[in-house]
Design a protein around this motif. Structure first.
Motif, PDB file in Angstrom:
ATOM      1  N   LEU A   5      -4.681  14.339  15.944  1.00 46.77           N
ATOM      2  CA  LEU A   5      -3.861  13.983  17.095  1.00 46.77           C
ATOM      3  C   LEU A   5      -2.410  14.096  16.684  1.00 46.77           C
ATOM      4  O   LEU A   5      -1.954  13.401  15.774  1.00 46.77           O
ATOM      5  N   SER A   6      -1.666  14.968  17.346  1.00 48.87           N
ATOM      6  CA  SER A   6      -0.268  15.190  16.975  1.00 48.87           C
ATOM      7  C   SER A   6       0.544  15.487  18.228  1.00 48.87           C
ATOM      8  O   SER A   6       0.038  15.416  19.352  1.00 48.87           O
ATOM      9  N   CYS A   7       1.809  15.859  18.020  1.00 49.08           N
ATOM     10  CA  CYS A   7       2.669  16.207  19.151  1.00 49.08           C
ATOM     11  C   CYS A   7       2.178  17.473  19.851  1.00 49.08           C
ATOM     12  O   CYS A   7       2.608  17.788  20.962  1.00 49.08           O
ATOM     13  N   THR A  58      -2.038  20.226  10.690  1.00 49.35           N
ATOM     14  CA  THR A  58      -0.959  21.102  11.152  1.00 49.35           C
ATOM     15  C   THR A  58       0.390  20.390  11.166  1.00 49.35           C
ATOM     16  O   THR A  58       1.431  21.042  11.199  1.00 49.35           O
ATOM     17  N   LYS A  59       0.381  19.042  11.151  1.00 51.80           N
ATOM     18  CA  LYS A  59       1.611  18.269  11.199  1.00 51.80           C
ATOM     19  C   LYS A  59       1.602  17.203  10.096  1.00 51.80           C
ATOM     20  O   LYS A  59       0.555  16.669   9.750  1.00 51.80           O
ATOM     21  N   ALA A  60       2.801  16.929   9.573  1.00 50.87           N
ATOM     22  CA  ALA A  60       2.905  15.926   8.519  1.00 50.87           C
ATOM     23  C   ALA A  60       2.683  14.520   9.060  1.00 50.87           C
ATOM     24  O   ALA A  60       2.126  13.657   8.377  1.00 50.87           O
ATOM     25  N   ARG A  61       3.130  14.270  10.287  1.00 49.66           N
ATOM     26  CA  ARG A  61       2.967  12.957  10.918  1.00 49.66           C
ATOM     27  C   ARG A  61       1.973  13.092  12.066  1.00 49.66           C
ATOM     28  O   ARG A  61       2.347  13.478  13.182  1.00 49.66           O
ATOM     29  N   GLU A  98      15.117  10.061   8.964  1.00 49.70           N
ATOM     30  CA  GLU A  98      14.612  10.324   7.621  1.00 49.70           C
ATOM     31  C   GLU A  98      13.468  11.327   7.611  1.00 49.70           C
ATOM     32  O   GLU A  98      12.889  11.604   6.557  1.00 49.70           O
ATOM     33  N   GLN A  99      13.121  11.890   8.776  1.00 46.48           N
ATOM     34  CA  GLN A  99      11.964  12.766   8.884  1.00 46.48           C
ATOM     35  C   GLN A  99      12.392  14.219   8.993  1.00 46.48           C
ATOM     36  O   GLN A  99      13.345  14.551   9.693  1.00 46.48           O
ATOM     37  N   ALA A 100      11.646  15.090   8.297  1.00 47.39           N
ATOM     38  CA  ALA A 100      11.914  16.532   8.383  1.00 47.39           C
ATOM     39  C   ALA A 100      11.461  17.081   9.739  1.00 47.39           C
ATOM     40  O   ALA A 100      12.110  17.950  10.319  1.00 47.39           O
ATOM     41  N   ASP A 101      10.324  16.587  10.226  1.00 48.16           N
ATOM     42  CA  ASP A 101       9.793  17.023  11.522  1.00 48.16           C
ATOM     43  C   ASP A 101      10.013  15.888  12.520  1.00 48.16           C
ATOM     44  O   ASP A 101       9.217  14.944  12.602  1.00 48.16           O
ATOM     45  N   VAL A 102      11.085  15.967  13.270  1.00 46.52           N
ATOM     46  CA  VAL A 102      11.467  14.887  14.177  1.00 46.52           C
ATOM     47  C   VAL A 102      10.445  14.726  15.301  1.00 46.52           C
ATOM     48  O   VAL A 102      10.112  13.595  15.696  1.00 46.52           O
ATOM     49  N   GLU A 103       9.921  15.833  15.833  1.00 46.88           N
ATOM     50  CA  GLU A 103       8.965  15.762  16.932  1.00 46.88           C
ATOM     51  C   GLU A 103       7.691  15.041  16.502  1.00 46.88           C
ATOM     52  O   GLU A 103       7.142  14.229  17.251  1.00 46.88           O
ATOM     53  N   ASN A 109       5.669   7.471  16.230  1.00 42.37           N
ATOM     54  CA  ASN A 109       6.298   6.215  16.627  1.00 42.37           C
ATOM     55  C   ASN A 109       5.855   5.779  18.023  1.00 42.37           C
ATOM     56  O   ASN A 109       5.579   4.598  18.263  1.00 42.37           O
ATOM     57  N   GLN A 110       5.780   6.742  18.944  1.00 42.43           N
ATOM     58  CA  GLN A 110       5.344   6.426  20.303  1.00 42.43           C
ATOM     59  C   GLN A 110       3.895   5.953  20.315  1.00 42.43           C
ATOM     60  O   GLN A 110       3.537   5.035  21.072  1.00 42.43           O
ATOM     61  N   SER A 111       3.055   6.561  19.469  1.00 43.01           N
ATOM     62  CA  SER A 111       1.655   6.141  19.382  1.00 43.01           C
ATOM     63  C   SER A 111       1.538   4.715  18.879  1.00 43.01           C
ATOM     64  O   SER A 111       0.720   3.926  19.374  1.00 43.01           O
ATOM     65  N   ASN A 112       2.346   4.373  17.883  1.00 43.91           N
ATOM     66  CA  ASN A 112       2.314   3.018  17.350  1.00 43.91           C
ATOM     67  C   ASN A 112       2.782   1.993  18.383  1.00 43.91           C
ATOM     68  O   ASN A 112       2.252   0.878  18.453  1.00 43.91           O
ATOM     69  N   VAL A 113       3.775   2.359  19.173  1.00 43.45           N
ATOM     70  CA  VAL A 113       4.241   1.467  20.241  1.00 43.45           C
ATOM     71  C   VAL A 113       3.130   1.266  21.280  1.00 43.45           C
ATOM     72  O   VAL A 113       2.866   0.131  21.719  1.00 43.45           O
ATOM     73  N   ALA A 114       2.459   2.355  21.660  1.00 45.12           N
ATOM     74  CA  ALA A 114       1.361   2.263  22.626  1.00 45.12           C
ATOM     75  C   ALA A 114       0.214   1.431  22.058  1.00 45.12           C
ATOM     76  O   ALA A 114      -0.403   0.628  22.775  1.00 45.12           O
ATOM     77  N   LEU A 115      -0.065   1.610  20.757  1.00 47.49           N
ATOM     78  CA  LEU A 115      -1.108   0.819  20.112  1.00 47.49           C
ATOM     79  C   LEU A 115      -0.754  -0.662  20.125  1.00 47.49           C
ATOM     80  O   LEU A 115      -1.616  -1.524  20.346  1.00 47.49           O
ATOM     81  N   GLY A 116       0.513  -0.961  19.901  1.00 50.55           N
ATOM     82  CA  GLY A 116       0.969  -2.354  19.944  1.00 50.55           C
ATOM     83  C   GLY A 116       0.759  -2.981  21.309  1.00 50.55           C
ATOM     84  O   GLY A 116       0.361  -4.153  21.413  1.00 50.55           O
TER      85      GLY A 116
END
Length: 225
Positions: A5-7, A58-61, A98-103, A109-116
């Motif tokens: 699951l990624s952008c 395919t994505k680092a985050r 601090e991230q190389a891949d901002v997207e 970050n949005q996923s973590n907010v939704a999880l919260g």
């Protein structure tokens, strides 16, 4: 099955398809529709496959959803059970600068907010749980607050040079896990059906009479043995 699951959405790491969608089946279990399943013969094979698929991210985050479908057959009753062991690697929060891949970082970050929001709603006993807000929470809709036994493992890696931002993110993760402890799931286990019960069900379905439904001595003897 193994899905990232990624952008870019949900990507099947086994078959390579990018058209995967988490949906619930008739039993209320989340299924990754469109994901290819690869058979494994042992837990060792499953572990090796998981390690191989990690390198295909395919994505680092991103979040990784690794699902192992398990089927068992009772040696005496010949009844079958099926279940699923799901390992979900959730990418943590991090400062965008601090991230190389901002997207990718923004997606995580949005996923973590939704999880919260989902954890807060479940912990407070709210009737409205916003599972549909994010791909991650859709995938977790039967894991948190559903029919599952769930364990949450939190990994912290704060170093001396991480700064206050790193400590803040770590505290958020710990706080989220502590809130999740208040969630009450309703895990259910399918009971074994004996051969006699299965036969009776078949007779009822075929309108069999009482004489046909009576237990046979040979069957009782075999069950005792």
């Amino acid at each position: 099955t193994c899905v990232e699951l990624s952008c870019n959405g949900a990507t099947d790491l086994v078959g390579g398809s990018a058209t995967v969608q988490p949906m619930k089946d008739a039993n209320g279990r989340v299924v990754m529709v469109g994901a290819e399943a690869k058979p494994v013969g042992s837990s060792k094979d499953a572990k090796q496959l998981y390690q191989e698929l990690q390198s295909q991210r395919t994505k680092a985050r991103s979040h990784i959803v690794f699902a192992l479908n398990v089927h068992t057959k009772h040696k005496i009753h010949n009844s079958c059970r099926s279940g699923q062991i799901r390992i979900i690697d959730i990418a943590g929060q991090g400062a965008l600068g601090e991230q190389a891949d901002v997207e990718s970082a923004k997606f995580a970050n949005q996923s973590n907010v939704a999880l919260g929001r989902v954890v807060d709603a479940l912990a407070s006993g709210s009737d409205a749980v916003p599972y549909r807000d994010d791909l991650l929470t859709q995938t977790l809709s039967d894991t948190l607050g559903g029919n599952a036994i769930t364990q949450i493992l939190v990994s912290l890696g704060v170093t001396k040079d991480a700064g206050s931002e790193g400590i803040h993110d770590s505290l958020n993760v710990v706080g989220l896990a502590l809130k999740a402890q208040k969630i009450k799931n309703g895990p259910l286990m399918q009971a074994h059906e004996s051969r006699e019960l299965i036969r009776l069900r078949q007779l009822v379905a075929s309108h069999g009479g009482d004489e046909e439904a009576a237990p046979k001595y040979t069957e009782i003897s075999s069950l005792r043995n």
